[in-house]
Design a protein around this motif. Structure first.
Motif, mmCIF file in Angstrom:
data_model
loop_
_atom_site.group_PDB
_atom_site.id
_atom_site.type_symbol
_atom_site.label_atom_id
_atom_site.label_comp_id
_atom_site.label_asym_id
_atom_site.label_seq_id
_atom_site.Cartn_x
_atom_site.Cartn_y
_atom_site.Cartn_z
ATOM 1 N N LYS A 79 -1.160 22.778 -5.999
ATOM 2 C CA LYS A 79 -1.950 21.563 -5.801
ATOM 3 C C LYS A 79 -1.613 20.514 -6.873
ATOM 4 O O LYS A 79 -1.042 20.831 -7.921
ATOM 5 N N PRO A 80 -1.979 19.262 -6.633
ATOM 6 C CA PRO A 80 -1.671 18.193 -7.595
ATOM 7 C C PRO A 80 -2.197 18.449 -9.002
ATOM 8 O O PRO A 80 -1.584 18.021 -9.978
ATOM 9 N N ILE A 81 -3.327 19.146 -9.130
ATOM 10 C CA ILE A 81 -3.895 19.401 -10.453
ATOM 11 C C ILE A 81 -2.892 20.110 -11.361
ATOM 12 O O ILE A 81 -2.821 19.826 -12.566
ATOM 13 N N TYR A 82 -2.118 21.026 -10.794
ATOM 14 C CA TYR A 82 -1.134 21.753 -11.605
ATOM 15 C C TYR A 82 -0.099 20.781 -12.178
ATOM 16 O O TYR A 82 0.188 20.793 -13.386
ATOM 17 N N HIS A 83 0.440 19.950 -11.319
ATOM 18 C CA HIS A 83 1.488 19.024 -11.756
ATOM 19 C C HIS A 83 0.947 18.009 -12.758
ATOM 20 O O HIS A 83 1.633 17.683 -13.735
ATOM 21 N N GLU A 84 -0.278 17.518 -12.533
ATOM 22 C CA GLU A 84 -0.843 16.500 -13.429
ATOM 23 C C GLU A 84 -1.172 17.081 -14.800
ATOM 24 O O GLU A 84 -0.935 16.432 -15.828
ATOM 25 N N LEU A 85 -1.727 18.302 -14.840
ATOM 26 C CA LEU A 85 -2.008 18.902 -16.142
ATOM 27 C C LEU A 85 -0.712 19.329 -16.832
ATOM 28 O O LEU A 85 -0.624 19.301 -18.063
ATOM 29 N N TYR A 86 0.287 19.704 -16.051
ATOM 30 C CA TYR A 86 1.580 20.046 -16.640
ATOM 31 C C TYR A 86 2.166 18.834 -17.379
ATOM 32 O O TYR A 86 2.727 18.968 -18.469
ATOM 33 N N LYS A 87 2.008 17.655 -16.774
ATOM 34 C CA LYS A 87 2.504 16.428 -17.415
ATOM 35 C C LYS A 87 1.848 16.203 -18.769
ATOM 36 O O LYS A 87 2.458 15.642 -19.688
ATOM 37 N N LEU A 88 0.583 16.615 -18.898
ATOM 38 C CA LEU A 88 -0.105 16.489 -20.182
ATOM 39 C C LEU A 88 0.314 17.586 -21.154
ATOM 40 O O LEU A 88 0.813 17.322 -22.247
ATOM 41 N N ILE A 89 0.108 18.840 -20.745
ATOM 42 C CA ILE A 89 0.262 19.984 -21.646
ATOM 43 C C ILE A 89 1.709 20.192 -22.073
ATOM 44 O O ILE A 89 1.990 20.492 -23.238
ATOM 45 N N LYS A 90 2.639 20.020 -21.146
ATOM 46 C CA LYS A 90 4.058 20.225 -21.462
ATOM 47 C C LYS A 90 4.853 18.917 -21.481
ATOM 48 O O LYS A 90 6.075 18.946 -21.584
ATOM 49 N N GLY A 91 4.126 17.807 -21.394
ATOM 50 C CA GLY A 91 4.784 16.501 -21.414
ATOM 51 C C GLY A 91 4.236 15.635 -22.521
ATOM 52 O O GLY A 91 4.748 15.616 -23.650
ATOM 53 N N GLU A 92 3.158 14.933 -22.228
ATOM 54 C CA GLU A 92 2.574 13.990 -23.186
ATOM 55 C C GLU A 92 2.145 14.668 -24.484
ATOM 56 O O GLU A 92 2.253 14.090 -25.570
ATOM 57 N N TRP A 93 1.645 15.911 -24.387
ATOM 58 C CA TRP A 93 1.155 16.625 -25.576
ATOM 59 C C TRP A 93 2.151 17.669 -26.079
ATOM 60 O O TRP A 93 1.780 18.604 -26.768
ATOM 61 N N TRP A 94 3.394 17.499 -25.773
ATOM 62 C CA TRP A 94 4.436 18.446 -26.150
ATOM 63 C C TRP A 94 5.498 17.712 -26.956
ATOM 64 O O TRP A 94 5.905 16.607 -26.592
ATOM 65 N N THR A 95 5.930 18.295 -28.052
ATOM 66 C CA THR A 95 6.942 17.652 -28.879
ATOM 67 C C THR A 95 8.316 17.850 -28.261
ATOM 68 O O THR A 95 8.764 18.990 -28.049
ATOM 69 N N GLY A 96 8.959 16.751 -27.952
ATOM 70 C CA GLY A 96 10.288 16.826 -27.361
ATOM 71 C C GLY A 96 11.322 17.333 -28.358
ATOM 72 O O GLY A 96 11.089 17.380 -29.571
ATOM 73 N N GLU A 97 12.467 17.712 -27.823
ATOM 74 C CA GLU A 97 13.543 18.226 -28.684
ATOM 75 C C GLU A 97 13.921 17.197 -29.740
ATOM 76 O O GLU A 97 14.063 16.011 -29.457
ATOM 77 N N GLN A 98 14.056 17.664 -30.979
ATOM 78 C CA GLN A 98 14.427 16.783 -32.088
ATOM 79 C C GLN A 98 15.773 17.230 -32.657
ATOM 80 O O GLN A 98 15.966 18.410 -32.954
#
Length: 407
Positions: free
Chosen positions: A345-364
């Motif tokens: 469902k959309p909830i999975y994709h939207e929370l994924y964008k937060l938890i593993k996207g916006e709130w996740w440190t990208g490769e440095q």
């Protein structure tokens, strides 16, 4: 505007050769591997999966479900309802639950046991005992589970829904009997004492759906009585509609006065029709079918994102647990991330964008200086460093100095 600076840290990481000499002007790749914040979910199907009790398509589906589960979450709640865990006295379901906790641990997931003391789904055989015997059995049960699972499960909802416990009148049960006789504070003191004696390093919660002043007054009384509570558990089952930011902030204010960590332990938003507002006890709403709908799924995703952002922005909150990964769990509600027919469902994709996207440190990609150091900024959690063909792990906390020696 939400700010998440309190969720971030900075570390001076020094990388040295086997002889202790700093590695100068070397490229370093930094990747986050895990959040410190506990993003969790209850999905009890891990128990039969970990115990090889599923076959064929059922097993394949469960493996696929938990692949998605573990890609998003680092925290899981496992079931210890006494009436199911030990329906026959002296025959607890320890072996199966240990395998489930081990399965999750091997995959980097922290587990919590829920609950150790509760008047619902409690052991029916308690009714054959005197109140003194019931209390003795309850405390022995707590010591047994907390001790048996130490190292696999070190976090527990010690007592559940104690605000209503002594006045619960839907059916007779042993735990309400002793709570009515002893009073809430003495019972809570005893169960927490038993848990802490069994595992002094454990993290022990009180948990309730009642988020009113009554719960706050109880916590205040417990703290004044010397009960050490490691975190306050808040249930937010929103089958009748999203609380909204205003109510959520009101709850956060009420329970932040104690300066204790807050865990949102049981969170739900449905993706179908809302439960009627006149229902006082959610358990009284029983329907054969409760379908997920396209408009409901969009609403669920939108409101879940707002709820998570509100909680993640609040410094006291250390964990959020969703209640059921799959639709059709508690109350047969469409409250999960995956529909009964296996659609994400959309909830999975939207929370994924937060938890593993916006709130996740990208490769440095960094380069060490003359002292062999790099400065790492990012969200608190676990990281992996690659340098000179080698990898090493470290934890990023608020502010720290870390030395990594390559072999």
């Amino acid at each position: 505007m939400n700010t998440y600076e309190h969720r971030k840290g900075k570390a001076v990481v020094k990388i040295v050769a086997p002889d202790g000499a700093p590695l100068r002007m070397k490229e370093v790749v930094i990747r986050q591997t895990k959040h410190k914040f506990l993003f969790g979910c209850a999905e009890f199907a891990v128990v039969p999966l970990a115990n090889d009790q599923l076959e064929g398509e059922q097993k394949e589906k469960a493996l696929w479900v938990f692949e998605k589960f573990l890609d998003l979450f680092n925290f899981a709640t496992l079931p210890f309802y006494w009436g199911r865990f030990e329906p026959v006295r002296g025959n607890p379901d320890t072996v199966r639950l240990k395998k489930a906790a081990q399965w999750l641990k091997e995959r980097g997931c922290v587990s919590k046991g829920h609950p150790l003391c509760w008047h619902t789904v409690t052991a029916p055989w308690l009714l054959e005992m005197t109140n003194t015997e019931i209390l003795s059995a309850q405390l022995a049960r707590i010591r047994r589970e907390v001790n048996d699972f130490a190292g696999l499960i070190d976090m527990w909802d010690v007592i559940n829904e104690v605000v209503i416990m002594p006045v619960f009148d839907k059916y007779d049960n042993g735990i309400t009997r002793i709570c009515k006789e002893m009073g809430r504070i003495p019972l809570v003191r005893e169960v927490f004492k038993a848990a802490r004696e069994a595992n002094p390093r454990g993290i022990f919660l009180i948990n309730d759906f009642n988020v009113s002043e009554a719960y706050a007054i109880l916590i205040e009384g417990l703290l004044e009585a010397g009960v050490t509570i490691d975190a306050i558990g808040i249930q937010s089952h929103m089958h009748q509609g999203y609380w909204g930011v205003e109510k959520t902030l009101e709850v956060l204010e009420r329970f932040s006065q104690f300066n204790l960590p807050i865990h949102f332990t049981e969170t739900t938003l449905v993706s179908g029709h809302l439960m009627p507002s006149h229902i006082e006890d959610l358990n009284n709403y029983k329907v054969q079918e409760w379908p997920s709908t396209p408009e409901g799924e969009e609403r669920q995703a939108r409101e879940a994102v707002l709820h998570y952002k509100t909680l993640f922005a609040w410094p006291n909150v250390e964990a959020i647990t969703w209640w059921n990964f799959l639709d059709g769990g508690w109350l047969n509600a469409p409250a999960g991330f995956i529909t009964k027919d296996g659609r994400i469902k959309p909830i999975y994709h939207e929370l994924y964008k937060l938890i593993k996207g916006e709130w996740w440190t990208g490769e440095q990609r960094l380069v060490t200086d003359e002292d062999g150091t790099v400065i790492v900024d990012g969200y608190l959690g676990e990281y992996e460093m690659s340098c000179a063909g080698q990898t090493a792990s470290f934890a990023l906390d608020k502010s720290s100095e870390i030395e990594i020696q390559l072999s």
